[in-house]
Design a protein around this motif. Structure first.
Motif, PDB file in Angstrom:
ATOM      1  N   SER A   1       7.198  13.605   0.162  1.00  0.00           N
ATOM      2  CA  SER A   1       5.417  13.377   0.705  1.00  0.00           C
ATOM      3  C   SER A   1       5.018  11.600   0.145  1.00  0.00           C
ATOM      4  CB  SER A   1       4.898  14.332   0.506  1.00  0.00           C
ATOM      5  OG  SER A   1       4.335  14.432  -1.619  1.00  0.00           O
ATOM      6  N   THR A   2       5.504  10.234   0.091  1.00  0.00           N
ATOM      7  CA  THR A   2       4.477   9.218  -0.038  1.00  0.00           C
ATOM      8  C   THR A   2       6.030   8.331   0.558  1.00  0.00           C
ATOM      9  OG1 THR A   2       4.024  10.104  -2.832  1.00  0.00           O
ATOM     10  CG2 THR A   2       4.029   7.978  -1.458  1.00  0.00           C
ATOM     11  N   CYS A   3       4.472   6.988   1.639  1.00  0.00           N
ATOM     12  CA  CYS A   3       5.130   6.505   2.300  1.00  0.00           C
ATOM     13  C   CYS A   3       4.716   4.703   1.402  1.00  0.00           C
ATOM     14  CB  CYS A   3       4.826   6.698   3.723  1.00  0.00           C
ATOM     15  SG  CYS A   3       5.106   5.189   4.765  1.00  0.00           S
ATOM     16  N   ASN A   4       5.989   4.215   1.281  1.00  0.00           N
ATOM     17  CA  ASN A   4       5.165   3.031   0.750  1.00  0.00           C
ATOM     18  C   ASN A   4       5.337   1.641   2.021  1.00  0.00           C
ATOM     19  OD1 ASN A   4       4.868   4.221  -2.163  1.00  0.00           O
ATOM     20  ND2 ASN A   4       7.228   4.665  -1.951  1.00  0.00           N
ATOM     21  N   ILE A   5       4.370   0.798   1.923  1.00  0.00           N
ATOM     22  CA  ILE A   5       4.494   0.042   2.980  1.00  0.00           C
ATOM     23  C   ILE A   5       4.462  -0.790   1.917  1.00  0.00           C
ATOM     24  CG2 ILE A   5       4.167  -1.463   4.579  1.00  0.00           C
ATOM     25  CD1 ILE A   5       2.275   1.510   5.732  1.00  0.00           C
ATOM     26  N   SER A   6       6.102  -1.890   1.399  1.00  0.00           N
ATOM     27  CA  SER A   6       5.431  -3.420   0.752  1.00  0.00           C
ATOM     28  C   SER A   6       5.285  -4.501   1.273  1.00  0.00           C
ATOM     29  CB  SER A   6       6.708  -3.293   0.527  1.00  0.00           C
ATOM     30  OG  SER A   6       7.895  -3.274   1.310  1.00  0.00           O
ATOM     31  N   TYR A   7       4.854  -4.592   2.710  1.00  0.00           N
ATOM     32  CA  TYR A   7       4.310  -6.126   3.127  1.00  0.00           C
ATOM     33  C   TYR A   7       3.504  -5.847   4.357  1.00  0.00           C
ATOM     34  CZ  TYR A   7       4.156 -11.395   3.906  1.00  0.00           C
ATOM     35  OH  TYR A   7       3.834 -12.221   4.267  1.00  0.00           O
ATOM     36  N   VAL A   8       2.507  -5.191   4.558  1.00  0.00           N
ATOM     37  CA  VAL A   8       1.252  -4.797   5.593  1.00  0.00           C
ATOM     38  C   VAL A   8       1.306  -6.396   6.326  1.00  0.00           C
ATOM     39  CG1 VAL A   8       0.890  -2.923   4.187  1.00  0.00           C
ATOM     40  CG2 VAL A   8      -0.623  -5.363   4.266  1.00  0.00           C
TER      41      VAL A   8
ATOM     42  N   GLY B   1      10.603   2.437  12.188  1.00  0.00           N
ATOM     43  CA  GLY B   1      10.416   0.962  11.906  1.00  0.00           C
ATOM     44  C   GLY B   1       9.022   0.278  10.582  1.00  0.00           C
ATOM     45  N   TRP B   2       8.686   0.570   9.810  1.00  0.00           N
ATOM     46  CA  TRP B   2       7.865   0.838   8.837  1.00  0.00           C
ATOM     47  C   TRP B   2       7.849   1.481   7.919  1.00  0.00           C
ATOM     48  CZ3 TRP B   2       3.924   4.497   8.553  1.00  0.00           C
ATOM     49  CH2 TRP B   2       3.041   4.706   9.025  1.00  0.00           C
ATOM     50  N   GLY B   3       7.505   1.092   6.800  1.00  0.00           N
ATOM     51  CA  GLY B   3       7.449   1.881   5.801  1.00  0.00           C
ATOM     52  C   GLY B   3       8.456   2.815   5.190  1.00  0.00           C
ATOM     53  N   LYS B   4       8.578   3.306   3.901  1.00  0.00           N
ATOM     54  CA  LYS B   4       9.730   3.887   3.205  1.00  0.00           C
ATOM     55  C   LYS B   4       9.387   5.064   2.797  1.00  0.00           C
ATOM     56  CE  LYS B   4      13.195   2.721  -0.300  1.00  0.00           C
ATOM     57  NZ  LYS B   4      13.721   1.891  -0.940  1.00  0.00           N
TER      58      LYS B   4
ATOM     59  N   THR C   1       4.892  14.961   6.980  1.00  0.00           N
ATOM     60  CA  THR C   1       5.303  13.695   7.041  1.00  0.00           C
ATOM     61  C   THR C   1       3.991  13.086   7.288  1.00  0.00           C
ATOM     62  OG1 THR C   1       7.472  14.494   7.896  1.00  0.00           O
ATOM     63  CG2 THR C   1       6.496  12.405   8.388  1.00  0.00           C
ATOM     64  N   LEU C   2       3.537  11.799   6.568  1.00  0.00           N
ATOM     65  CA  LEU C   2       2.953  10.542   7.674  1.00  0.00           C
ATOM     66  C   LEU C   2       3.340  10.295   8.780  1.00  0.00           C
ATOM     67  CD1 LEU C   2       0.686   9.239   5.996  1.00  0.00           C
ATOM     68  CD2 LEU C   2       2.005   6.675   5.507  1.00  0.00           C
ATOM     69  N   ARG C   3       1.765  10.248   9.079  1.00  0.00           N
ATOM     70  CA  ARG C   3       2.265   9.395  10.942  1.00  0.00           C
ATOM     71  C   ARG C   3       1.009   8.796  10.416  1.00  0.00           C
ATOM     72  NH1 ARG C   3       5.590  12.496  14.053  1.00  0.00           N
ATOM     73  NH2 ARG C   3       6.780  14.338  13.104  1.00  0.00           N
ATOM     74  N   ARG C   4       1.074   7.468  11.892  1.00  0.00           N
ATOM     75  CA  ARG C   4       0.206   6.508  12.071  1.00  0.00           C
ATOM     76  C   ARG C   4      -0.042   6.597  13.062  1.00  0.00           C
ATOM     77  NH1 ARG C   4       2.889   1.116  11.143  1.00  0.00           N
ATOM     78  NH2 ARG C   4       3.597   0.295  12.758  1.00  0.00           N
ATOM     79  N   ASN C   5      -1.042   5.949  14.641  1.00  0.00           N
ATOM     80  CA  ASN C   5      -1.751   5.835  15.689  1.00  0.00           C
ATOM     81  C   ASN C   5      -2.037   3.941  15.484  1.00  0.00           C
ATOM     82  OD1 ASN C   5      -2.135   6.115  18.226  1.00  0.00           O
ATOM     83  ND2 ASN C   5      -3.203   7.142  18.538  1.00  0.00           N
TER      84      ASN C   5
ATOM     85  N   VAL D   1       0.611  -1.351  -0.076  1.00  0.00           N
ATOM     86  CA  VAL D   1       0.140  -0.086  -0.019  1.00  0.00           C
ATOM     87  C   VAL D   1       0.983   0.897   0.407  1.00  0.00           C
ATOM     88  CG1 VAL D   1      -0.483  -0.223   2.214  1.00  0.00           C
ATOM     89  CG2 VAL D   1      -1.879   0.998   1.311  1.00  0.00           C
ATOM     90  N   SER D   2       0.631   2.197  -1.023  1.00  0.00           N
ATOM     91  CA  SER D   2       0.652   3.168  -0.603  1.00  0.00           C
ATOM     92  C   SER D   2       0.478   4.776  -0.199  1.00  0.00           C
ATOM     93  CB  SER D   2       1.352   3.519  -2.241  1.00  0.00           C
ATOM     94  OG  SER D   2       2.346   2.850  -2.162  1.00  0.00           O
ATOM     95  N   LEU D   3       0.730   5.252   0.858  1.00  0.00           N
ATOM     96  CA  LEU D   3      -0.025   6.619   1.512  1.00  0.00           C
ATOM     97  C   LEU D   3       0.871   7.753   0.962  1.00  0.00           C
ATOM     98  CD1 LEU D   3       0.402   4.038   3.286  1.00  0.00           C
ATOM     99  CD2 LEU D   3      -1.574   5.683   3.992  1.00  0.00           C
TER     100      LEU D   3
END
Length: 247
Positions: free
Chosen positions: A58-65, A51-54, A35-39, A21-23
Motif C-alpha cells: 500500500s506504499t508508493c516510492n518515488i525515488s526521483y521527483v 509510468g511513475w513510482g514503484k 491503491t495510490l492515485r494522482r491527478n 518521497v514515499s506515500l
C-alpha cells in the motif's frame, strides 16, 4: 465503512527536483486493496506504477521527483472509496517552503521553514500569506501560535538572492472535543433561587413558647404586684390613727 489515511514521508508539501518521497495508504483493512492515485497539473489521472513510482504493497516510492510529479494524490480502494487528498509541489527552483502536508489541529503551533537547495539553508526569509507580507525571520523559521481557521491560506517565502518558494495551502481542522468523565460544574444559583431555597426556621417547642411569654409578661406582673402592695400598705397606714382615737 473501511477508511484509509494517506501519509507522506518526509512530511511536507514541497520538494526539490531529485528528492525522493514515499506515500502510504494506512489501511483499516488490507483486503480492501488500496491503491495510490494522482491527478497532475497536466490533467493525467494515473496510479502508482503506471509510468511513475514503484508500488510496495500500500506504499508508493518515488525515488526521483520531477516538476511533472506536482499534483493531487489520494488512496482509492477496489470498491471506489477514496481517502482525503494531499497536494504535492515539486520545484526546479532553489527555494521551498517546508509546511505541513496534512491539515493541522486548531490550537496547535505550526512552524514554517524557508529552505534553500544548497547550504546554508538557515537564511533570513520573508514569509507571505495570500500574497501579503507577514514578517521577516532572521533564521528562516516562522511559528504560527495556536492556529485557528483565520490562519488558513496560501503561504510562501522568499530568501533574498535565492528566490521565492512555490505557494502551499495550510488547512486547519476543528479541535477534537474530549468527553470529560466528571460532570460540568453546576451554574451558580440566582438571587431568586437563593431566596426561595432558604430552609424555614425550626418550629419552637411548647416549653420555648411558655418561656418567651413569661419573659414578656413577667415585668408587667411584677410591676402590678408592687403597685398593689404599695397601695395596701398606704391604706393600712391611713387607718391606724383612726382606731387609736376611738380607744
Amino acid at each position: 465503512m473501511i477508511h484509509s489515511g494517506l501519509t507522506v514521508s518526509p512530511s511536507r508539501s514541497q520538494f526539490f527536483e531529485g528528492e525522493s518521497v514515499s506515500l502510504s495508504c494506512e489501511e483499516d483493512d488490507s483486503s480492501a486493496g488500496w491503491t495510490l492515485r494522482r491527478n497532475t497539473t497536466r490533467g493525467n489521472r494515473t496510479q502508482c506504477g503506471d509510468g511513475w513510482g514503484k508500488p510496495a504493497g500500500s506504499t508508493c516510492n518515488i525515488s526521483y521527483v520531477l516538476e511533472k510529479h506536482t499534483g493531487v494524490y489520494w488512496c482509492e480502494s477496489r470498491e471506489g472509496a477514496s481517502s482525503s487528498s494531499v497536494q504535492l509541489t515539486v520545484t526546479g527552483g532553489s527555494v521551498i517552503l517546508q509546511s505541513p502536508v496534512l491539515p493541522v489541529m486548531e490550537g496547535d503551533d505550526v512552524t514554517l521553514s524557508c529552505r534553500t537547495k544548497t547550504p546554508p539553508s538557515s537564511l533570513p526569509a520573508a514569509f507571505y500569506k495570500d500574497g501579503s507580507l507577514i514578517r521577516t525571520e532572521p533564521a528562516g523559521h516562522m511559528t504560527l501560535q495556536q492556529v485557528t481557521s483565520s490562519d488558513e491560506g496560501l503561504y510562501q517565502c522568499n530568501i533574498s538572492g535565492h528566490g521565492e518558494s512555490p505557494s502551499s495551502r495550510i488547512s486547519v481542522s476543528g479541535q477534537e472535543v474530549k468527553q470529560q468523565e466528571s460532570k460540568p460544574p453546576a451554574a451558580p444559583p440566582t438571587s431568586w433561587s437563593l431566596a426561595t431555597s432558604k430552609a424555614p426556621p425550626p418550629a419552637s417547642s411548647p416549653l420555648q413558647l411558655v418561656m418567651r411569654r413569661l419573659l414578656v409578661f413577667c415585668p408587667y406582673l411584677i410591676s402590678s404586684l408592687l403597685f398593689v402592695s404599695l397601695y395596701q400598705h398606704r391604706r393600712q397606714g391611713n387607718t391606724l390613727p383612726a382606731h387609736g382615737a376611738m380607744n
